[in-house]
Scaffold this active site. Structure first.
Site, PDB file in Angstrom:
ATOM      1  N   ARG A   1       0.855  -1.195   0.000  1.00 52.15           N
ATOM      2  CA  ARG A   1       0.000   0.000   0.000  1.00 52.15           C
ATOM      3  C   ARG A   1       0.883   1.235   0.000  1.00 52.15           C
ATOM      4  NH1 ARG A   1      -4.319   0.650   4.633  1.00 52.15           N
ATOM      5  NH2 ARG A   1      -2.774   1.952   5.604  1.00 52.15           N
TER       6      ARG A   1
ATOM      7  N   GLY B   1       1.693 -10.670   2.543  1.00 49.16           N
ATOM      8  CA  GLY B   1       1.183  -9.693   1.574  1.00 49.16           C
ATOM      9  C   GLY B   1      -0.200  -9.199   1.986  1.00 49.16           C
TER      10      GLY B   1
ATOM     11  N   ASP C   1       2.524  -6.572  14.663  1.00 44.26           N
ATOM     12  CA  ASP C   1       1.649  -5.765  15.532  1.00 44.26           C
ATOM     13  C   ASP C   1       1.922  -6.082  17.008  1.00 44.26           C
ATOM     14  OD1 ASP C   1      -0.007  -4.762  13.225  1.00 44.26           O
ATOM     15  OD2 ASP C   1      -0.255  -6.912  12.990  1.00 44.26           O
TER      16      ASP C   1
ATOM     17  N   HIS D   1      -5.007  -7.415  10.606  1.00 45.85           N
ATOM     18  CA  HIS D   1      -3.789  -6.591  10.485  1.00 45.85           C
ATOM     19  C   HIS D   1      -4.186  -5.297   9.773  1.00 45.85           C
ATOM     20  CE1 HIS D   1       0.255  -5.232   9.746  1.00 45.85           C
ATOM     21  NE2 HIS D   1       0.019  -5.188   8.455  1.00 45.85           N
TER      22      HIS D   1
HETATM   23  P1  NAX Z   1       7.727  -4.614  -2.404  1.00 46.71           P
HETATM   24  O1  NAX Z   1       6.892  -3.903  -3.389  1.00 46.71           O
HETATM   25  O2  NAX Z   1       9.070  -4.079  -2.079  1.00 46.71           O
HETATM   26  O3  NAX Z   1       7.925  -6.116  -2.882  1.00 46.71           O
HETATM   27  C1  NAX Z   1       6.866  -6.884  -3.343  1.00 46.71           C
HETATM   28  C2  NAX Z   1       7.449  -7.875  -4.296  1.00 46.71           C
HETATM   29  O4  NAX Z   1       6.394  -8.754  -4.696  1.00 46.71           O
HETATM   30  C3  NAX Z   1       8.000  -7.216  -5.582  1.00 46.71           C
HETATM   31  O5  NAX Z   1       9.333  -7.653  -5.805  1.00 46.71           O
HETATM   32  C4  NAX Z   1       7.046  -7.690  -6.653  1.00 46.71           C
HETATM   33  O6  NAX Z   1       7.681  -7.876  -7.913  1.00 46.71           O
HETATM   34  C5  NAX Z   1       6.597  -9.025  -6.045  1.00 46.71           C
HETATM   35  N1  NAX Z   1       5.421  -9.594  -6.667  1.00 46.71           N
HETATM   36  C6  NAX Z   1       4.335  -8.950  -7.161  1.00 46.71           C
HETATM   37  N2  NAX Z   1       3.500  -9.830  -7.725  1.00 46.71           N
HETATM   38  C7  NAX Z   1       4.071 -11.053  -7.556  1.00 46.71           C
HETATM   39  C8  NAX Z   1       3.685 -12.358  -7.936  1.00 46.71           C
HETATM   40  N3  NAX Z   1       2.548 -12.585  -8.603  1.00 46.71           N
HETATM   41  N4  NAX Z   1       4.507 -13.389  -7.619  1.00 46.71           N
HETATM   42  C9  NAX Z   1       5.652 -13.180  -6.961  1.00 46.71           C
HETATM   43  N5  NAX Z   1       6.076 -11.958  -6.589  1.00 46.71           N
HETATM   44  C10 NAX Z   1       5.287 -10.914  -6.876  1.00 46.71           C
HETATM   45  O7  NAX Z   1       6.840  -4.801  -1.061  1.00 46.71           O
HETATM   46  P2  NAX Z   1       7.306  -5.143   0.402  1.00 46.71           P
HETATM   47  O8  NAX Z   1       7.619  -3.892   1.115  1.00 46.71           O
HETATM   48  O9  NAX Z   1       8.316  -6.221   0.371  1.00 46.71           O
HETATM   49  O10 NAX Z   1       5.905  -5.675   1.029  1.00 46.71           O
HETATM   50  C11 NAX Z   1       5.334  -6.905   0.610  1.00 46.71           C
HETATM   51  C12 NAX Z   1       3.936  -7.068   1.191  1.00 46.71           C
HETATM   52  O11 NAX Z   1       3.980  -7.156   2.611  1.00 46.71           O
HETATM   53  C13 NAX Z   1       2.978  -5.910   0.877  1.00 46.71           C
HETATM   54  O12 NAX Z   1       1.727  -6.442   0.517  1.00 46.71           O
HETATM   55  C14 NAX Z   1       2.873  -5.195   2.202  1.00 46.71           C
HETATM   56  O13 NAX Z   1       1.677  -4.459   2.309  1.00 46.71           O
HETATM   57  C15 NAX Z   1       2.912  -6.366   3.149  1.00 46.71           C
HETATM   58  N6  NAX Z   1       3.184  -6.085   4.563  1.00 46.71           N
HETATM   59  C16 NAX Z   1       2.541  -6.850   5.483  1.00 46.71           C
HETATM   60  C17 NAX Z   1       2.765  -6.726   6.836  1.00 46.71           C
HETATM   61  C18 NAX Z   1       2.061  -7.593   7.829  1.00 46.71           C
HETATM   62  O14 NAX Z   1       2.278  -7.427   9.046  1.00 46.71           O
HETATM   63  N7  NAX Z   1       1.183  -8.524   7.438  1.00 46.71           N
HETATM   64  C19 NAX Z   1       3.687  -5.686   7.356  1.00 46.71           C
HETATM   65  C20 NAX Z   1       4.649  -5.179   6.323  1.00 46.71           C
HETATM   66  C21 NAX Z   1       4.103  -5.044   4.947  1.00 46.71           C
HETATM   67  O15 NAX Z   1       3.401  -3.825   4.859  1.00 46.71           O
END
Ligand code: NAX
Length: 324
Positions: free
Chosen positions: A91, A129, A158, A186
């Protein structure tokens, strides 16, 4: 000597860049276990994955068996013992949660179908994610060959945030704070609950807290911590998220002597729908998660908890078509 295979999706992203090195330098598995790490991302970022593979090799980790980089989810998921589902769109500033939900739902549905076909039935799946709890629901529904108990979503960040803020307020060590749990989603409706907290087995310090601080400062701070990080960094939490994923995996593998917070889909004594991934107080033994039922809940706590359930049921309605 045994080997564990860990797959990380979104392996070229921000969180993965901390997570990979944390896992390989950590001590989740016995010393003589080797780790094969499968790094999955989309085709355009394969060159970046090659660079990460070289960096991993340059660390000369003694427990590293092999690094596989791929854009093929089937190759990444088959044989895995643990799949860490990090890959998704994060996000960004000002983005609505509903937009994020629809964007990411289709990624998780496709990957679930491949997990269903290719993964071992013993594979444990941790969903990071966002929106993590609802993505976990999509995965679990569409990967029904695996038991529902194999899926959990990340709430440890959290819980760690809540412990850290409380330890700072009371000038106590984080490791002395027990039974601090986070209920629900979350998201900003999560409920960090200090009503059962023990510090060195005592509630005296908790009783000394001003209820206005708890309601007006502590709870909103934890609920909105993700946004606070984005506000300052311009990007969502990465190193702290990786650290929490490490903790979550460690707890799944080795168990915990504290109450833990994870999103799970379970029958429960709290009148919370068992059709959503919801964070309850949990006891985790090696590879076995159970809800701590019948914890006493005040009317105010129950109001917060029901609000988070309402949000998760709304998210479920938005992606209903993707549930088998
Ligand atoms: P980034 O944008 O740095 O990395 C995401 C990666 O996923 C990119 O390399 C992208 O190419 C890849 N991707 C996209 N579609 C894909 C697919 N179909 N198959 C494989 N890879 C794919 O994001 P980042 O900061 O690493 O965050 C990743 C996720 O964690 C986000 O959705 C974020 O919102 C979520 N989070 C969840 C948290 C939680 O506590 N549950 C906390 C941290 C984070 O915000």
């Amino acid at each position: 000597m045994s080997k564990k295979i860990i797959t990380i999706t979104g392996a070229a992203g921000n969180i993965a860049y901390s997570l990979i090195f944390r896992i390989l330098s950590g001590n989740i598995f016995p010393q003589d276990n080797k780790i094969q790490i499968n790094l999955l991302d989309i085709t355009p970022v394969l060159p970046s994955l090659t660079g990460i593979k070289y960096e991993i090799e340059d660390c000369a980790f003694r427990n590293l068996d092999h690094v596989m980089i791929t854009d093929d989810p089937e190759l990444a998921f088959s044989e895995s013992d643990y799949i860490l589902m990090v890959g998704a769109k994060p996000r960004t500033k000002g983005m609505q949660r509903a937009d994020l939900l629809l964007d990411n739902a289709s990624i998780f549905k496709k990957q679930a179908e491949i997990i269903n076909k290719a993964a071992k039935k013993t594979t444990k799946v941790i969903v990071v994610g966002n929106p993590a709890n609802t993505n976990a629901l999509i995965l679990q529904h569409n990967a029904h060959n695996l038991p529902a108990e194999n899926f959990s979503s990340l709430m440890k960040l959290d819980q760690n945030r809540a412990k850290s803020v409380l330890s700072d307020k009371l000038n106590q060590k984080v490791e002395d704070i027990k039974k601090l749990i986070v209920w629900g989603n979350h998201s900003a409706t999560q409920y960090p609950d200090i009503n059962h907290v023990l510090i060195n087995n005592s509630r005296d310090l908790i009783h000394s807290l001003d209820s206005r601080w708890i309601e007006k400062k502590f709870i909103p701070r934890i609920q909105n911590r993700g946004a606070e990080i984005i506000e300052h960094r311009g990007k969502s939490s990465a190193a702290s998220a990786a650290s929490a994923i490490y903790d979550h995996l460690n707890i799944l593998v080795n168990g915990s002597n504290d109450w833990e917070s994870m999103g799970v889909i379970r029958k429960n004594s709290y009148d919370i729908s068992s059709d959503i991934f919801f964070s309850f107080p949990l006891k985790v033994e090696q590879n076995k998660i159970s809800v701590v039922d019948n914890v006493e809940i005040s009317d105010l706590s129950y109001k917060y908890i029901k609000e988070s359930e309402k949000e998760l049921l709304t998210e479920r309605n938005i992606i209903r078509d993707l549930l088998d």
